[in-house]
Enzyme design. Structure first.
Site, PDB file in Angstrom:
ATOM      1  CB  CYS A 202      -1.258   0.510   1.153  1.00  0.00           C
ATOM      2  SG  CYS A 202      -0.048  -0.549   3.154  1.00  0.00           S
TER       3      CYS A 202
ATOM      4  CG  HIS B  96       0.358   4.118   3.849  1.00  0.00           C
ATOM      5  ND1 HIS B  96      -0.016   3.950   5.168  1.00  0.00           N
ATOM      6  CD2 HIS B  96       0.135   3.249   3.217  1.00  0.00           C
ATOM      7  CE1 HIS B  96      -0.112   3.008   5.832  1.00  0.00           C
ATOM      8  NE2 HIS B  96      -0.159   2.047   4.402  1.00  0.00           N
TER       9      HIS B  96
END
Length: 357
Positions: free
Chosen positions: A138, A263
């Site tokens: 990810c 993120h």
């Protein structure tokens, strides 16, 4: 049970009850419906649960060979599972002729398994000798659409990134651990003296290397040779594979931060060609899967809170290097469960479904 192909290929989602599965199922309802039968599969302890998909209720099946009855060529099985589960069951799927789309690390380094982010290398989906397509970590997924768009214009020569990773990358255990820790320190003056936070949290650090509340941890993954973490080496290897730059110098530092979703990365990219920051912004504005938010004078730049629950990677703070007219620096955020996993797997699966349309 037989897969219904009357209205499209069949799709199975293995790991449907997990953190990424809970994000993927609503995505299936929001996008163009290319699927016939959709089956939801999970571990035996989750079997029998009823979940909503495409506005209907579906019972979760236990992960057994019977769950794939009727699956064959043209059908797709998404694995949102730990690597050991994917490694065991993806070959079961492919022997039936279906394609496995795996979001774990099980096949990311396999040269016979394409590693795909559709905005960057959708063409790679078509060549899959093992009948498996992998999605990246990810962290890689969060930045690669922006980096790939700039590479196509300027030819990437060197990449340095630092990641600021959300707790939910560790699944529900990560999110729950951060919430517990925040409840222990909320409304206190902890964090002002050495050891305050560690004493408050105690041994209950969950899946993290230390307390995450009121803290950052310069570590994510498992220890590898030379002091690198497995996640740092994964971002390096995956970037090279996706961009087809096997010798690209890549330096990565992964940092865990007390954010639930989204993120973020700081990126320093050096190119073979001279970079113009204004033109780079134009490239990013037109890049698939990227939204540019870049007006620091007005306080406009991306944050994880903006990215959470959205599809694109959000890019800002785009600026030319002060020391190198071939280098560009920027900040990028993306929802790690959505953009970083569930959406990528869905997009790959739709590309495969489109092959037989």
């Amino acid at each position: 049970m037989t897969a219904d192909r009357s209205s499209g290929p069949a799709l199975a989602v293995v790991g449907a009850t997990g953190a990424v599965g809970s994000v993927l199922l609503p995505i299936l309802s929001q996008r163009a419906d290319v699927w016939g039968d959709i089956r939801l599969i999970a571990s035996a302890r989750s079997a029998g649960r009823v979940l909503a998909v495409r506005g209907e209720e579906a019972e979760v099946l236990a992960l057994t060979e019977d769950a794939f009855e009727g699956f064959g060529p043209g059908d797709v099985v998404i694995f949102l599972t730990p690597p050991e589960i994917s490694a065991q069951w993806a070959p079961v799927v492919t022997t039936r002729g279906a394609v496995a789309v795996d979001q774990s690390a099980a096949f990311r380094e396999d040269p016979e398994v394409p590693l795909v982010v559709p905005e960057v290398n959708a063409h790679a989906v078509r060549i899959r000798p093992r009948g498996i397509v992998a999605g990246p970590d990810c962290v890689t997924a969060a930045m690669i659409a922006a980096v790939g768009a700039l590479h196509a214009e300027y030819a990437l020569a060197d990449l340095g990134v630092s990641s600021y990773q959300a707790a939910s990358a560790a699944g529900r255990a990560g999110s729950e651990a951060l919430r517990r820790q925040l409840s222990l320190v909320a409304g206190t003056d902890l964090g002002e003296k050495p050891g305050d936070v560690r004493r408050a949290v105690g041994e209950d650090t969950g899946p993290f290397a230390g307390p995450l509340a009121l803290n950052v941890l310069p570590w994510s993954g498992e220890l590898r040779e030379g002091g690198w973490s497995s996640h740092e080496l994964a971002v390096r290897a995956e970037t090279r594979r996706i961009l087809e730059l096997p010798d690209l110098p890549v330096a990565v530092t992964c940092v865990q931060v007390p954010v639930l979703a989204g993120h973020s990365l700081t990126v320093r990219a050096r190119f073979e060609n001279r970079v113009d920051a204004a033109h780079a912004r134009e490239i990013l504005e037109g890049a698939p899967g990227v939204v540019l938010v870049d007006d620091p004078a007005a306080g406009e730049f991306p944050t994880p809170a903006d990215a959470a629950g959205t599809d694109p990677a959000w890019v800002g703070r785009v600026r030319a290097s002060l020391d190198d007219d071939h280098a560009l620096e920027f900040f990028v955020c993306a929802d790690n469960l959505r953009k970083g996993a569930a959406l990528n797997a869905t997009q790959i699966s739709e590309l495969i479904a489109g092959e037989s349309a």
